[in-house]
Design an enzyme around this catalytic site. Structure first.
Site, PDB file in Angstrom:
ATOM      1  N   SER A   1      21.411  22.422   4.838  1.00  0.00           N
ATOM      2  CA  SER A   1      21.769  21.089   5.327  1.00  0.00           C
ATOM      3  C   SER A   1      22.277  21.064   6.760  1.00  0.00           C
ATOM      4  O   SER A   1      22.330  20.003   7.383  1.00  0.00           O
ATOM      5  CB  SER A   1      22.816  20.463   4.402  1.00  0.00           C
ATOM      6  OG  SER A   1      22.234  20.100   3.176  1.00  0.00           O
TER       7      SER A   1
ATOM      8  N   SER B   1      20.952  17.709   4.811  1.00  0.00           N
ATOM      9  CA  SER B   1      21.633  16.436   4.655  1.00  0.00           C
ATOM     10  C   SER B   1      22.448  16.020   5.894  1.00  0.00           C
ATOM     11  O   SER B   1      22.933  14.886   5.972  1.00  0.00           O
ATOM     12  CB  SER B   1      22.573  16.496   3.451  1.00  0.00           C
ATOM     13  OG  SER B   1      23.572  17.489   3.615  1.00  0.00           O
TER      14      SER B   1
ATOM     15  N   LYS C   1      30.547  13.536   9.198  1.00  0.00           N
ATOM     16  CA  LYS C   1      29.511  13.460   8.163  1.00  0.00           C
ATOM     17  C   LYS C   1      30.019  12.667   6.970  1.00  0.00           C
ATOM     18  O   LYS C   1      31.154  12.836   6.526  1.00  0.00           O
ATOM     19  CB  LYS C   1      29.093  14.870   7.742  1.00  0.00           C
ATOM     20  CG  LYS C   1      27.905  14.889   6.775  1.00  0.00           C
ATOM     21  CD  LYS C   1      27.438  16.309   6.493  1.00  0.00           C
ATOM     22  CE  LYS C   1      26.275  16.307   5.501  1.00  0.00           C
ATOM     23  NZ  LYS C   1      25.749  17.665   5.225  1.00  0.00           N
TER      24      LYS C   1
END
Length: 443
Positions: free
Chosen positions: A172, A148, A74
């Site tokens: 997220s 996210s 990520k």
């Protein structure tokens, strides 16, 4: 096709000598080349020749639980020598060192192929930014993949990787897992320690965690991400290994929070899909019954906003007023700058009362369930949903209010597929008491 296989099976084949890491890497990079241009989940890719050479080196000596598995990290996690943008030109850089979690994954044998896309600074459950653009939902590329960790969820769903790391402050991990029909696990706060940089006491809202296409793979990655760190205060309870072979739902009690008695506006299709998922759990022996939230939902949301603004202000404060800052960060920073000590204390008191109420609820229930988002995947061109079920959203993240309870309390929470509505995936959250990570995964 190799890229369809789960990580645990790939590892068994590699360990058994029937699959070489170089074969897996070649299949992975071919798959990324074929589907990533339209999904835009993986960004900052490493050079193919470098990756193939690294994989061939692993052919002769595969070490570690993740040995030979391609992974993309990520883009909020620091990766040595590999661009880390945080989704913003204001933070775009190439770190000189890995963060602790990435270092542990590399030490376990993972081969990092690139990064997964994020919204700027991870703010907002919709993955789009000014550097790389939008990540699209593999089930319908006109829709959002969530965020996210939207790049991670989309990469999993599109079979570009078999494992992905994510992080979760306000859903997220859970929201993109639901939007993309995969799994995301938010562990008990502290199970996956952050690097002990800056304040390590006050801002206990976010955590890293695993994402995958099945629960066995979630545990495989979580067992690597989790690591006791004596520099981290208030360590999490010791985590036992799930017993997947003997796991059953019979006798487990699940409390259905639903839409908190109508307090959380939700699309009807979302609630219906989650109820149908719970009916399957009932057929497998679980006892499911409606429960009430032991707190006022609006008080909880305001408490969350204050504590989130306090946390984000502490992290992004130096960027206040800087040109090019995205609207979500500006909103958080402007409000964070106006907070008083009394407001922060009151928000913490609301959280504390919620903790007591939820612990009492967990005396009667093994887990509580609620949708992982209040809407179906929405058009990728939107910034965020402005209205849900006829109610106007007064903040950029009000449509994710349903995730706040586990976030405030640091509860182990599984974001899991609940089915489909109109062709779009729907997700369900299953949250347990602090330290019950293994039980939640077994369920």
């Amino acid at each position: 096709m190799l890229t369809e296989l789960p990580a645990s099976e790939l590892r068994r084949r590699i360990a058994g000598g029937t699959l070489k890491p170089s074969e897996l890497m070649e299949a992975t990079l071919d798959r990324v080349g074929a589907v990533n241009p339209r999904i835009n989940a993986i960004v900052s890719p490493r050079d193919r020749d470098e990756l193939m050479a690294e994989a061939r080196d692993a052919d002769g000596s595969v070490d570690g639980p993740l040995g030979g598995l391609p992974m993309a990290v990520k883009d909020l996690a620091e990766t040595a020598g590999l661009r880390t943008s945080y989704g913003s030109p204001l933070a775009d850089a190439v770190p000189v060192a890995d963060c602790g979690m990435v270092a542990r994954m590399k030490a376990a044998g993972a081969i990092i192929i690139g990064k997964t896309n994020v919204p700027a600074f991870g703010l907002g459950s919709h993955t789009r930014n000014d550097i790389f653009g939008s990540t699209r939902n593999p089930y319908d590329t006109s829709k959002s993949a969530g965020g996210s960790s939207g790049g991670a969820a989309a990469a999993l769903a599109a079979r570009m990787v078999s494992l992905a790391d994510g992080s979760d402050m306000m859903g997220s991990l859970r929201n993109p897992a639901g939007f993309c029909n995969v799994y995301g696990f938010r562990p008990t706060w502290g199970v996956v320690p952050a690097d002990p940089v800056g304040d390590v006491y006050l801002h206990r809202l976010a955590t890293d965690g695993p994402m995958a296409r099945n629960v066995e793979d979630l545990w495989l990655l979580l067992s690597i991400q989790a690591a006791p760190d004596p520099r981290w205060p208030a360590p999490a309870p010791a985590m036992s290994e799930p017993d997947f072979e003997r796991a059953v739902l019979r006798g487990r009690r699940i409390g259905w929070l639903g839409d908190a008695g109508g307090a959380w506006p939700m699309e009807a299709e979302v609630l219906e899909a989650c109820r149908e998922a719970l009916e399957v759990m009932s057929e497998l022996g679980a006892e499911v019954e409606p429960v009430s939230l032991p707190a006022d939902p609006e008080e909880l949301f305001q408490s969350w906003c204050v504590l989130r603004q306090f946390s984000i202000r502490a992290k992004l404060g130096p960027l206040t007023g800087v040109e090019g800052l995205n609207v979500q960060a500006r909103w958080e920073l402007e409000r964070g700058a106006r907070l008083t000590a009394d407001q922060i204390q009151e928000a913490s008191l609301v959280r504390s009362r919620l903790h007591v109420g939820m612990i009492e609820l967990f005396e009667s229930f093994d887990a509580v369930a609620m949708p992982s988002a209040q809407v179906l995947p929405f058009p990728v061109e939107w910034d965020w949903p402005r209205e849900v079920a006829g109610r106007e959203m007064d903040t950029y993240h009000r449509w994710m209010e349903v995730v706040v309870v586990p976030s405030l309390l640091g509860l182990p929470t599984l974001g899991m597929p609940a089915g489909f509505a109109g062709g779009s995936p729907v997700g369900l959250q299953l949250a347990g008491s602090p330290g019950s990570d293994a039980r939640v995964l077994e369920m």
